[in-house]
Design a protein around this motif. Structure first.
Motif, PDB file in Angstrom:
ATOM      1  N   UNK A  62     -85.578  41.843  28.643  1.00 35.29           N
ATOM      2  CA  UNK A  62     -86.268  41.976  27.356  1.00 35.29           C
ATOM      3  C   UNK A  62     -85.417  42.639  26.279  1.00 35.29           C
ATOM      4  N   UNK A  63     -84.229  43.124  26.630  1.00 32.77           N
ATOM      5  CA  UNK A  63     -83.414  43.874  25.674  1.00 32.77           C
ATOM      6  C   UNK A  63     -82.135  43.156  25.259  1.00 32.77           C
ATOM      7  N   UNK A  64     -81.487  42.463  26.199  1.00 29.98           N
ATOM      8  CA  UNK A  64     -80.210  41.830  25.916  1.00 29.98           C
ATOM      9  C   UNK A  64     -80.316  40.326  26.136  1.00 29.98           C
ATOM     10  N   UNK A  65     -80.155  39.535  25.094  1.00 30.87           N
ATOM     11  CA  UNK A  65     -80.263  38.066  25.215  1.00 30.87           C
ATOM     12  C   UNK A  65     -79.249  37.518  26.214  1.00 30.87           C
ATOM     13  N   UNK A  66     -79.703  36.551  27.012  1.00 29.74           N
ATOM     14  CA  UNK A  66     -78.817  35.905  27.965  1.00 29.74           C
ATOM     15  C   UNK A  66     -78.639  36.639  29.266  1.00 29.74           C
ATOM     16  N   UNK A  67     -79.203  37.837  29.373  1.00 24.11           N
ATOM     17  CA  UNK A  67     -79.096  38.624  30.601  1.00 24.11           C
ATOM     18  C   UNK A  67     -80.379  38.502  31.415  1.00 24.11           C
ATOM     19  N   UNK A  68     -80.275  38.738  32.700  1.00 24.00           N
ATOM     20  CA  UNK A  68     -81.456  38.799  33.561  1.00 24.00           C
ATOM     21  C   UNK A  68     -81.577  40.206  34.131  1.00 24.00           C
ATOM     22  N   UNK A  69     -82.777  40.565  34.515  1.00 20.90           N
ATOM     23  CA  UNK A  69     -82.997  41.910  35.056  1.00 20.90           C
ATOM     24  C   UNK A  69     -83.666  41.843  36.428  1.00 20.90           C
ATOM     25  N   UNK A  70     -83.378  42.865  37.224  1.00 22.95           N
ATOM     26  CA  UNK A  70     -84.082  43.092  38.480  1.00 22.95           C
ATOM     27  C   UNK A  70     -84.399  44.581  38.561  1.00 22.95           C
TER      28      UNK A  70
ATOM     29  N   UNK B 117     -75.024  43.962  35.295  1.00 20.43           N
ATOM     30  CA  UNK B 117     -75.159  44.730  34.059  1.00 20.43           C
ATOM     31  C   UNK B 117     -75.563  46.164  34.388  1.00 20.43           C
ATOM     32  N   UNK B 118     -74.980  47.121  33.656  1.00 18.68           N
ATOM     33  CA  UNK B 118     -75.318  48.530  33.796  1.00 18.68           C
ATOM     34  C   UNK B 118     -75.637  49.129  32.432  1.00 18.68           C
ATOM     35  N   UNK B 119     -76.208  48.297  31.543  1.00 19.43           N
ATOM     36  CA  UNK B 119     -76.451  48.753  30.172  1.00 19.43           C
ATOM     37  C   UNK B 119     -77.577  49.782  30.085  1.00 19.43           C
ATOM     38  N   UNK B 120     -78.549  49.737  30.991  1.00 22.66           N
ATOM     39  CA  UNK B 120     -79.666  50.680  30.952  1.00 22.66           C
ATOM     40  C   UNK B 120     -79.220  52.036  31.495  1.00 22.66           C
ATOM     41  N   UNK B 121     -79.343  53.060  30.670  1.00 25.03           N
ATOM     42  CA  UNK B 121     -78.916  54.408  31.043  1.00 25.03           C
ATOM     43  C   UNK B 121     -80.079  55.376  30.864  1.00 25.03           C
ATOM     44  N   UNK B 122     -80.405  56.126  31.902  1.00 24.96           N
ATOM     45  CA  UNK B 122     -81.479  57.115  31.812  1.00 24.96           C
ATOM     46  C   UNK B 122     -81.068  58.252  30.884  1.00 24.96           C
ATOM     47  N   UNK B 123     -82.009  58.674  30.036  1.00 27.13           N
ATOM     48  CA  UNK B 123     -81.733  59.688  29.013  1.00 27.13           C
ATOM     49  C   UNK B 123     -82.741  60.826  29.133  1.00 27.13           C
TER      50      UNK B 123
END
Length: 249
Positions: free
Chosen positions: A20-28, A66-72
């Motif tokens: 839902x955040x980066x076009x063309x990417x998939x998430x699990x 992908x490792x774009x999601x980072x806990x803050x």
């Protein structure tokens, strides 16, 4: 013979779906259930590892490429608002926020619907019914609170019955080491108030008064403009491969 330990959480992996955040990417996502008496302590532990809560599920990204999601998390005791943040606080001095037990209402849902229709009409939550909303608020076995922000009435300092119109709502968990903002929404016609920023500032102060060192903001997604606001609240720590590290920008 196999010995089963019912207190040991089981983890599951979702199938790939569009990010839902980066076009063309998939998430699990990897997830487990938060149930029983150990749910609060399990959430405390999993939050240290970057998990988030949604109803009675704790989850974190487990994307293969992908490792774009980072806990803050914000360092509450060191935080100092910027000049623009102070202006936001001043702009919203006519609001009063009350933290109560997590109980849904039709008034909240009406605001929630307006927010979704205006800001996230194409998102995954767009079709949520009033019952879905009630489940989001109530379905929790941890210490979950609801902060409702209303226009301040003439006698709001003395009685909540004097509070005015509902303007914003934040669903938050109180944990052993901090407050975690699970979900928030606000009146879309009040964009000049910067209510998202205001609620974060308010929660930083609430965590400080509770004596808790962190405010957990979920995931910052590098490359997603909709997540850029999280990076403005400093100092903060990011969960990296070796653990939580101070973000220097």
């Amino acid at each position: 013979m196999t010995v089963h330990h019912p207190q040991t959480p089981q983890f599951f992996l979702t199938s790939p779906s569009p990010c839902p955040y980066l076009p063309g990417q998939s998430e699990r996502k990897v997830f487990t259930h938060l149930t029983g008496e150990r749910a609060p302590s399990l959430l405390d532990l999993l939050s240290q590892g970057g998990f988030r809560r949604s109803q009675n599920i704790a989850y974190r990204p487990a994307c293969e490429r992908c490792r774009a999601c980072v806990s803050v998390r914000i360092l509450v005791d060191e935080f100092q608002p910027t000049r623009s943040m102070r202006r936001v606080a001043t702009r919203n001095r006519d609001l009063i926020g009350r933290m109560d037990q997590a109980e849904p209402s039709s008034e909240q849902y009406s605001l929630f619907r307006r927010y979704l229709d205006h800001r996230h009409a194409e998102g995954g939550m767009a079709e949520m019914s009033v019952l879905d909303y009630a489940m989001m608020v109530e379905d929790s076995q941890v210490d979950t609170r609801l902060v409702q922000y209303r226009r301040r009435g003439a006698d709001s300092a003395f009685s909540p019955h004097s509070d005015g119109e509902l303007v914003a709502v934040a669903l938050s968990d109180v944990m052993a080491d901090g407050v975690s903002m699970v979900y928030s929404f606000f009146e879309p016609d009040e964009s000049e108030r910067s209510l998202g920023t205001f609620m974060i500032l308010d929660h930083i102060e609430r965590a400080r008064k509770l004596g808790l060192p962190y405010l957990y903001l979920g995931y910052w997604v590098n490359g997603s403009r909709k997540m850029d606001y999280k990076i403005r609240f400093r100092p903060q720590e990011h969960l990296m491969p070796k653990g939580w590290e101070r973000y220097e920008g």
